[in-house]
Design an enzyme around this catalytic site. Structure first.
Site, PDB file in Angstrom:
ATOM      1  N   GLY A   1      -5.510   4.855   6.944  1.00 47.42           N
ATOM      2  CA  GLY A   1      -4.581   5.734   6.239  1.00 47.42           C
ATOM      3  C   GLY A   1      -5.135   6.243   4.921  1.00 47.42           C
ATOM      4  CB  SER A   2      -3.284   7.418   1.943  1.00 53.32           C
ATOM      5  OG  SER A   2      -2.322   8.066   2.733  1.00 53.32           O
ATOM      6  CB  VAL A   3      -7.210   3.252   1.503  1.00 49.52           C
ATOM      7  CG1 VAL A   3      -6.145   2.472   0.772  1.00 49.52           C
ATOM      8  CG2 VAL A   3      -7.197   2.932   2.988  1.00 49.52           C
ATOM      9  CB  VAL A   4      -9.739   7.324   4.409  1.00 54.23           C
ATOM     10  CG1 VAL A   4     -10.927   8.187   4.781  1.00 54.23           C
ATOM     11  CG2 VAL A   4      -9.786   6.020   5.202  1.00 54.23           C
ATOM     12  CE  LYS A   5      -3.819  11.200   2.091  1.00 53.02           C
ATOM     13  NZ  LYS A   5      -2.421  10.942   1.778  1.00 53.02           N
TER      14      LYS A   5
END
Lengths: 568, 149
Positions: free
Chosen positions: A280-284
């Site tokens: 999820g968003s931790v890859v952003k």
């Protein structure tokens, strides 16, 4: 022989007796001389050998002592980076019996219990009566004195086996990291398997990169969070961003390495390195960092994120709808999928894939631990995948993959190869440049902003300038699509933001929101507070001091010193 | 001549024989002692390993944490409990006109403390209300002459 006899006979006939006596005497003397010479040479040789044994053998003596020293050590000890014992071998005497040679199980059991009263008599009798087996084990650890006592009772059928046992004094705390070795002396999981050859060959203890204090704090806080939010599992990684050393790695639930049980149990799954997730968003931050690095955007570049964003006939939505146009800083702080997908579109498929490749996200990590998982890379990396991967869906990663990749966004721009073995000072650090220093500086600011003004506020440990990013991913359904009620919530944090030393990544698998989180099970609500507490606990161990001292407390401390120093 | 040589050789033979057997005796004694010592070394190494293991078990962080919580009432350290030495407001206590001084600590004996690093209005207010009567004490002042006090 005949010829000699004839000659002697001839001599007797032709010469006088005195002549022959003289010859015989001369022969005897010469024979004796030869004999003496041989004896002399033989004893000289013996003397030389004795001298050699008594003087020259001393060098060998030292060697023999070393042999005694190492004879019992089959596997090297494992210690943490501060020398604290993690695994070691001890000699062990096992009490066993051959039931076929036992004449009276009851009497033998009673005699054994005279020495080992803690053993259960009924259990002993049952095992000693089992004549279908050649060997039954009665006690796994008896002392030499107990062995002598039992031996002196002369019990037929009772035998002793000397074995090496591998002990793990930290028990469950490092079960996934250290792994375990079985009685055959071979490693079967974790570092014990990954470094099996080195451990068998090494004579000195092997220092791992892990810090036992950090490991305990990480496990303690993750256990508490897992319990608080009724999560199915949890994982955490603490990584030195400059050296790539893993300071802590936890996967919950865990197991006791002394009795690991079936390797297929879910407790044996190392969720930090051996399992991959849609994170999820931790890859952003990776997407934002690449766009900054390519000068495609600046932190102030504005995007319209108000409506659903369509990519390849699929709609991308945000968790909370944002009606106004926001800049890149806010896209990260508010964790906008739509904004990140638009930025990924600017980057493009080829460049995105190339970056992920350089960040080691498409291959198994070259780490020393056994069972490292390979990321699940989509077979067709099209425009939809480019959009979804930019915010952490469609490419499954292990927590360690993500921690190592995110470290590159804030450590000056280097992807550093993670390791579980302590690096000696001056050792070359395998790393490669991925981002520029300027990108890294900007990302530190942006990620700090996420904690001070965005979704990561719960992780802000007082005084440690925490930067970070929340992540909440829906788990895939077996039949396709994603399940809104089954989440993987996570948080990735680094501190201090001005000069990051350490990165902490933690995730909870299927947490349930509770009253304290208003029913939310997102990364910001469930994992971020735990990460804040982890940072507060581990910062002193990794040499990071709080940067915002409280003046009132300083005064109290000063008063305390004054009182202490004042003469009574 | 030969008989003399014979006697000498026989003497040497006897001496060699005695030496050989005494050396053999010493060697077997030594070997036995080495075996005993090796056994003792192995036993000691086992004992050391056992003690190291016990030490590690008793120092397991979770165990220590539980003990500290149960018996000492201690909890985990928070960041506002950590203060740098240099950040302590020592300077207001220094004698007028001096820019640094010394203080006695249990661990390090006499140590130099730095010059005044900041002014705290809050501290000044408290100090005005409650003057620090006992600071600095003569025994805690630096001794420029170097004489014994």
């Amino acid at each position: 022989m005949k010829r000699t006899a004839r000659r002697v006979r001839d001599d007797w006939t032709t010469r006088g007796a005195g002549y022959f006596e003289l010859r015989a005497s001369q022969r005897a003397r010469s024979r004796l001389g030869v004999l003496c010479t041989f004896v002399f040479i033989a004893f000289s040789a013996l003397g030389v050998r004795i001298t050699d044994l008594t003087i020259a053998v001393q060098a060998d003596d030292a060697g023999r002592t070393v042999v005694a020293d190492t004879a019992t050590r089959h596997r090297a000890e494992l210690v943490d980076r501060n020398g604290r014992l993690l695994a070691q071998n001890v000699d062990n005497i096992v009490l066993a019996a051959n039931p076929r040679d036992v004449w009276d199980p009851v009497v033998v059991a009673q005699r054994i219990r005279e020495v080992l009263p803690e053993l259960d008599e009924a259990s002993l009798v049952r095992r000693l009566s089992d004549r279908t087996r050649e060997v039954v084990y009665l006690a796994w650890r008896v002392s030499p004195h107990e062995r002598f006592e039992i031996h002196s009772r002369g019990l037929p059928g009772v035998i002793f086996r000397e074995e090496q046992r591998r002990l793990y004094p930290q028990s469950n705390t490092l079960s996934h990291l250290v792994g375990y070795a079985r009685d055959d002396g071979e490693g079967h999981a974790g570092i014990e398997l990954g470094l099996n050859e080195e451990i068998l060959a090494a004579r000195d203890p092997i220092a791992l990169s892990v810090d036992l204090r950090v490991q305990h704090a990480l496990r303690d806080e993750l256990s508490a969070a897992m319990e608080e939010f009724s999560a199915q599992a949890a994982a955490g990684v603490v990584l030195n961003v400059n050296t790539g050393e893993v300071l802590g790695m936890v996967s919950l639930p865990d197991f006791d390495p002394h009795s690991p049980g079936d390797p297929g149990l879910t407790t044996h799954l190392n969720r930090a390195t051996g399992a991959t997730y849609d994170l999820g968003s931790v890859v952003k931050p990776l997407t934002i960092a690449q766009a900054l690095d390519l000068n495609l955007v600046s932190p102030e570049t504005v995007f319209d994120v108000s409506g659903p964003y369509e990519v390849a006939s699929h709609e991308i939505r945000d968790f909370h709808r944002i009606w106004e146009p926001i800049d890149v800083r806010e896209i990260l702080a508010e964790s906008s999928n739509i904004g990140t997908a638009q930025i990924a579109e600017l980057i493009g498929r080829e460049r995105q894939r190339a970056l992920f490749d350089r960040l080691g996200l498409l291959e198994r990590l070259p780490v020393e631990i056994a069972g490292a998982a390979r990321p699940l890379v989509p077979s067709n990396w099209g425009s939809l995948e480019t959009a979804t991967i930019s915010f952490g869906h469609g490419l499954t990663l292990t927590p360690l993959h993500l921690a190592a990749a995110t470290a590159a966004t804030i450590n000056g721009g280097y992807w550093v190869e993670p390791t579980f073995v302590m690096r000696a000072p001056g050792d070359p650090i395998p790393r490669r440049r991925v981002f520029s220093q300027a990108t890294s500086d900007t990302m530190r600011d942006l990620l700090r902003y996420v904690v001070t003004d965005g979704t990561g506020g719960n992780a802000d440990a007082l005084g440690y300038e925490v930067a970070g990013k929340t992540g909440t991913a829906e788990k895939p359904r077996p039949g396709g699509g994603y399940d809104r009620n089954r989440l993987v919530s996570s948080f990735i944090a680094m501190f201090p933001a001005s000069e990051p030393e350490v990165i902490v990544f933690a995730l909870l698998d299927e947490p349930r929101g509770n009253a304290s989180t208003g029913g939310y099970a997102t990364g910001g609500a469930t994992v971020a507070p735990a990460v804040g507490r982890i940072i507060e606990r581990i910062a002193p161990f990794v040499g990071v001091m709080p940067t915002e001292p409280d003046m009132g407390l300083q005064l109290l401390a000063a008063r305390a010193i004054d009182v202490t120093l004042s003469p009574q | 001549m030969m008989s003399t040589v014979n006697y000498v050789l026989m003497g040497l033979l006897f001496v060699s024989w005695v030496s050989l057997f005494s050396l053999k005796d010493i060697t077997s004694d030594s070997r036995q002692r080495v075996a005993v010592l090796q056994g003792e070394i192995i036993a000691e190494q086992d004992a050391i390993r056992g003690l190291m293991n016990d030490w590690a078990v008793l120092n397991e962080p979770g165990y220590l944490q539980d003990l500290a919580h149960l018996h000492l009432g201690l909890n985990t350290l928070s960041s506002n409990q950590i203060v740098r030495m240099a950040a302590l407001p020592m300077a207001p206590f220094a004698a007028p006109g001096r820019d640094s001084g010394t203080m006695r600590t249990a661990a390090q004996g006499m140590v130099q403390f730095p010059a005044m690093s900041f002014h705290s209005p809050r501290l000044d207010r408290i100090e005005a209300a409650e003057p620090y009567m006992h600071w600095p004490q003569p025994s805690l002042r630096p001794n420029p002459s170097g004489d014994a006090e």
